[in-house]
Write a protein that holds these residues in place. Sequence first.
Motif, PDB file in Angstrom:
ATOM      1  N   GLY A 148       1.097  -0.870   0.225  1.00 56.43           N
ATOM      2  CA  GLY A 148      -0.047   0.282  -0.239  1.00 56.43           C
ATOM      3  C   GLY A 148       0.849   1.121   0.501  1.00 56.43           C
ATOM      4  N   MET A 149       2.315   1.379  -0.067  1.00 61.36           N
ATOM      5  CA  MET A 149       2.744   2.415  -0.501  1.00 61.36           C
ATOM      6  C   MET A 149       2.778   3.037  -1.613  1.00 61.36           C
ATOM      7  SD  MET A 149       6.023   1.496   2.253  1.00 61.36           S
ATOM      8  CE  MET A 149       5.768   0.019   3.203  1.00 61.36           C
ATOM      9  N   THR A 150       2.052   3.814  -2.327  1.00 57.66           N
ATOM     10  CA  THR A 150       1.574   4.115  -3.847  1.00 57.66           C
ATOM     11  C   THR A 150       2.577   5.453  -3.675  1.00 57.66           C
ATOM     12  OG1 THR A 150       0.063   4.282  -3.877  1.00 57.66           O
ATOM     13  CG2 THR A 150       0.188   2.251  -4.177  1.00 57.66           C
ATOM     14  N   GLY A 151       2.413   5.910  -2.865  1.00 53.95           N
ATOM     15  CA  GLY A 151       2.592   7.706  -2.713  1.00 53.95           C
ATOM     16  C   GLY A 151       3.738   7.461  -3.392  1.00 53.95           C
ATOM     17  N   ASP A 152       3.811   8.917  -4.096  1.00 54.83           N
ATOM     18  CA  ASP A 152       5.746   9.467  -4.286  1.00 54.83           C
ATOM     19  C   ASP A 152       5.845   8.140  -5.479  1.00 54.83           C
ATOM     20  OD1 ASP A 152       5.460  11.603  -3.328  1.00 54.83           O
ATOM     21  OD2 ASP A 152       6.059  10.827  -1.738  1.00 54.83           O
ATOM     22  N   HIS A 153       5.167   7.773  -6.554  1.00 51.73           N
ATOM     23  CA  HIS A 153       5.452   5.901  -7.367  1.00 51.73           C
ATOM     24  C   HIS A 153       6.047   6.754  -8.523  1.00 51.73           C
ATOM     25  CE1 HIS A 153       2.046   7.817  -8.955  1.00 51.73           C
ATOM     26  NE2 HIS A 153       2.484   7.362 -10.379  1.00 51.73           N
ATOM     27  N   LEU A 154       6.339   8.593  -9.092  1.00 51.36           N
ATOM     28  CA  LEU A 154       6.886   8.990  -9.459  1.00 51.36           C
ATOM     29  C   LEU A 154       9.095   8.955  -9.844  1.00 51.36           C
ATOM     30  CD1 LEU A 154       4.697  11.486 -11.946  1.00 51.36           C
ATOM     31  CD2 LEU A 154       5.378   9.210 -12.418  1.00 51.36           C
ATOM     32  N   PRO A 155       8.652   9.808  -8.231  1.00 57.47           N
ATOM     33  CA  PRO A 155      10.394   9.558  -7.966  1.00 57.47           C
ATOM     34  C   PRO A 155      11.201   8.538  -7.761  1.00 57.47           C
ATOM     35  CG  PRO A 155       8.858  11.186  -6.713  1.00 57.47           C
ATOM     36  CD  PRO A 155       7.975  10.921  -7.692  1.00 57.47           C
ATOM     37  N   LEU A 156      10.318   7.455  -6.184  1.00 54.84           N
ATOM     38  CA  LEU A 156      10.852   6.611  -6.403  1.00 54.84           C
ATOM     39  C   LEU A 156      10.717   5.333  -7.001  1.00 54.84           C
ATOM     40  CD1 LEU A 156      10.052   7.359  -2.262  1.00 54.84           C
ATOM     41  CD2 LEU A 156      11.956   7.207  -3.731  1.00 54.84           C
ATOM     42  N   SER A 157      11.168   4.338  -6.876  1.00 55.01           N
ATOM     43  CA  SER A 157      11.047   3.061  -7.483  1.00 55.01           C
ATOM     44  C   SER A 157       9.842   2.028  -7.018  1.00 55.01           C
ATOM     45  CB  SER A 157      12.825   1.886  -7.476  1.00 55.01           C
ATOM     46  OG  SER A 157      12.451   0.937  -7.788  1.00 55.01           O
ATOM     47  N   ASP A 158       9.654   1.509  -7.351  1.00 54.59           N
ATOM     48  CA  ASP A 158       8.898   0.463  -6.416  1.00 54.59           C
ATOM     49  C   ASP A 158       9.523  -0.205  -5.678  1.00 54.59           C
ATOM     50  OD1 ASP A 158       5.784  -0.619  -5.495  1.00 54.59           O
ATOM     51  OD2 ASP A 158       5.689  -1.911  -7.434  1.00 54.59           O
ATOM     52  N   SER A 159      10.331  -0.951  -6.371  1.00 57.10           N
ATOM     53  CA  SER A 159      11.647  -2.325  -5.893  1.00 57.10           C
ATOM     54  C   SER A 159      12.119  -2.124  -4.643  1.00 57.10           C
ATOM     55  CB  SER A 159      12.054  -2.782  -6.711  1.00 57.10           C
ATOM     56  OG  SER A 159      12.870  -4.073  -6.310  1.00 57.10           O
ATOM     57  N   VAL A 160      12.001  -2.287  -3.681  1.00 61.25           N
ATOM     58  CA  VAL A 160      12.776  -1.822  -2.170  1.00 61.25           C
ATOM     59  C   VAL A 160      13.916  -2.999  -1.873  1.00 61.25           C
ATOM     60  CG1 VAL A 160      13.133  -0.972   0.167  1.00 61.25           C
ATOM     61  CG2 VAL A 160      11.061  -0.678  -1.308  1.00 61.25           C
ATOM     62  N   GLU A 161      15.281  -2.322  -2.164  1.00 57.64           N
ATOM     63  CA  GLU A 161      16.383  -4.149  -1.794  1.00 57.64           C
ATOM     64  C   GLU A 161      16.270  -4.124  -0.250  1.00 57.64           C
ATOM     65  OE1 GLU A 161      20.678  -4.216  -2.037  1.00 57.64           O
ATOM     66  OE2 GLU A 161      19.954  -3.815  -3.996  1.00 57.64           O
ATOM     67  N   LEU A 162      15.879  -5.220   0.762  1.00 60.47           N
ATOM     68  CA  LEU A 162      16.059  -5.020   2.026  1.00 60.47           C
ATOM     69  C   LEU A 162      17.419  -6.207   2.043  1.00 60.47           C
ATOM     70  CD1 LEU A 162      12.295  -6.515   3.128  1.00 60.47           C
ATOM     71  CD2 LEU A 162      13.697  -4.257   3.347  1.00 60.47           C
ATOM     72  N   ASN A 163      18.176  -5.953   3.442  1.00 57.15           N
ATOM     73  CA  ASN A 163      19.384  -6.551   4.009  1.00 57.15           C
ATOM     74  C   ASN A 163      19.346  -6.821   5.152  1.00 57.15           C
ATOM     75  OD1 ASN A 163      20.607  -6.892   0.942  1.00 57.15           O
ATOM     76  ND2 ASN A 163      20.988  -4.532   1.781  1.00 57.15           N
ATOM     77  N   LEU A 164      19.650  -7.771   5.878  1.00 60.92           N
ATOM     78  CA  LEU A 164      18.931  -8.074   6.890  1.00 60.92           C
ATOM     79  C   LEU A 164      20.555  -8.838   7.686  1.00 60.92           C
ATOM     80  CD1 LEU A 164      16.170  -8.926   5.715  1.00 60.92           C
ATOM     81  CD2 LEU A 164      16.066  -8.252   8.601  1.00 60.92           C
ATOM     82  N   SER A 165      20.890  -8.322   8.780  1.00 59.04           N
ATOM     83  CA  SER A 165      21.532  -8.993   9.339  1.00 59.04           C
ATOM     84  C   SER A 165      21.933  -9.274  10.546  1.00 59.04           C
ATOM     85  CB  SER A 165      23.677  -7.182   9.837  1.00 59.04           C
ATOM     86  OG  SER A 165      24.163  -8.493  10.496  1.00 59.04           O
ATOM     87  N   ILE A 166      21.870 -10.332  11.125  1.00 59.71           N
ATOM     88  CA  ILE A 166      20.600 -10.730  12.269  1.00 59.71           C
ATOM     89  C   ILE A 166      22.071 -11.818  13.537  1.00 59.71           C
ATOM     90  CG2 ILE A 166      18.608 -12.207  13.439  1.00 59.71           C
ATOM     91  CD1 ILE A 166      18.221 -10.025  11.919  1.00 59.71           C
ATOM     92  N   THR A 167      22.345 -11.399  14.581  1.00 55.77           N
ATOM     93  CA  THR A 167      23.078 -12.323  15.614  1.00 55.77           C
ATOM     94  C   THR A 167      22.191 -12.795  15.630  1.00 55.77           C
ATOM     95  OG1 THR A 167      24.660 -10.645  15.333  1.00 55.77           O
ATOM     96  CG2 THR A 167      24.815 -12.169  17.297  1.00 55.77           C
ATOM     97  N   LEU A 168      21.915 -14.477  16.421  1.00 52.08           N
ATOM     98  CA  LEU A 168      21.643 -15.067  17.323  1.00 52.08           C
ATOM     99  C   LEU A 168      22.410 -15.727  18.737  1.00 52.08           C
ATOM    100  CD1 LEU A 168      20.195 -17.622  14.546  1.00 52.08           C
ATOM    101  CD2 LEU A 168      18.771 -15.418  15.341  1.00 52.08           C
ATOM    102  N   GLN A 169      21.172 -14.960  19.630  1.00 49.49           N
ATOM    103  CA  GLN A 169      21.960 -15.426  20.874  1.00 49.49           C
ATOM    104  C   GLN A 169      20.891 -17.072  21.162  1.00 49.49           C
ATOM    105  OE1 GLN A 169      24.682 -14.770  22.764  1.00 49.49           O
ATOM    106  NE2 GLN A 169      25.356 -13.417  21.428  1.00 49.49           N
ATOM    107  N   ARG A 170      22.095 -18.067  21.587  1.00 55.34           N
ATOM    108  CA  ARG A 170      20.757 -19.635  22.141  1.00 55.34           C
ATOM    109  C   ARG A 170      20.669 -18.904  23.848  1.00 55.34           C
ATOM    110  NH1 ARG A 170      22.785 -25.055  24.185  1.00 55.34           N
ATOM    111  NH2 ARG A 170      21.030 -26.169  22.979  1.00 55.34           N
ATOM    112  N   GLU A 171      18.930 -19.666  23.387  1.00 56.54           N
ATOM    113  CA  GLU A 171      18.992 -19.712  24.968  1.00 56.54           C
ATOM    114  C   GLU A 171      19.492 -20.105  26.397  1.00 56.54           C
ATOM    115  OE1 GLU A 171      16.000 -17.642  26.108  1.00 56.54           O
ATOM    116  OE2 GLU A 171      15.709 -16.603  23.428  1.00 56.54           O
ATOM    117  N   ASN A 172      19.395 -20.028  27.134  1.00 55.01           N
ATOM    118  CA  ASN A 172      19.728 -20.246  28.148  1.00 55.01           C
ATOM    119  C   ASN A 172      18.636 -21.427  29.072  1.00 55.01           C
ATOM    120  OD1 ASN A 172      22.216 -20.077  27.878  1.00 55.01           O
ATOM    121  ND2 ASN A 172      22.061 -17.944  28.887  1.00 55.01           N
ATOM    122  N   ARG A 173      18.726 -22.107  28.970  1.00 56.35           N
ATOM    123  CA  ARG A 173      17.364 -23.386  29.520  1.00 56.35           C
ATOM    124  C   ARG A 173      17.912 -23.983  30.485  1.00 56.35           C
ATOM    125  NH1 ARG A 173      12.393 -22.638  26.245  1.00 56.35           N
ATOM    126  NH2 ARG A 173      12.793 -21.584  24.701  1.00 56.35           N
TER     127      ARG A 173
END
Length: 173
Positions: A148-173
């Motif tokens: 639903g992000m259709t605003g500013d469709h002329l100056p902005l590309s519809d395609s958005v690149e996403l990059n995630l850097s996730i650090t996982l920690q093991r749960e202590n149980r």
Amino acid sequence: MAAGHQADYHIDSAASQASFQVRLLWLEHIGGNFTQVLGEVAPGPSPDSLVVDAVIPVQSVSMPSKRMRQWLLAPAFFDADHHPTIHFVSDPVAQAELDSGGILTGNLTLRGVTAPVHFAVQPAHCEEQSSTPCHLTLHGRVQRSTFGMTGDHLPLSDSVELNLSITLQRENR
């Protein structure tokens, strides 16, 4: 991640982030970071499978300028007042796919719209019995219009690149 399926992991918010880029006027890219990524990775419904459940507070977005940040938080984009989080829940993924790299599929909820997405996962060799953090790197693309992000469709590309850097920690149980 080593074989075995009873480990739970939480996302280390202080060491994880999500970044995005979108093309502006077909010439340059603008981008920003979400400085908080919260959630967990838990055993999936079948042996040796995992499910990722991640939440990004929209207010954690960081941009090069205060004006651009306010623009992104406004109703035409993230509509942060009505939709304060971005939520991703993966389909069950085999631990071997995280070890060797592969595709992580699931559903992304943004601005109250849920749609299927997929991320390429870089190989991550995480030891289940170790207290050493596990680092995941994911890359993907989404279409702004899908959410639903259709605003500013002329100056902005519809395609958005996403990059995630996730650090996982093991749960202590």
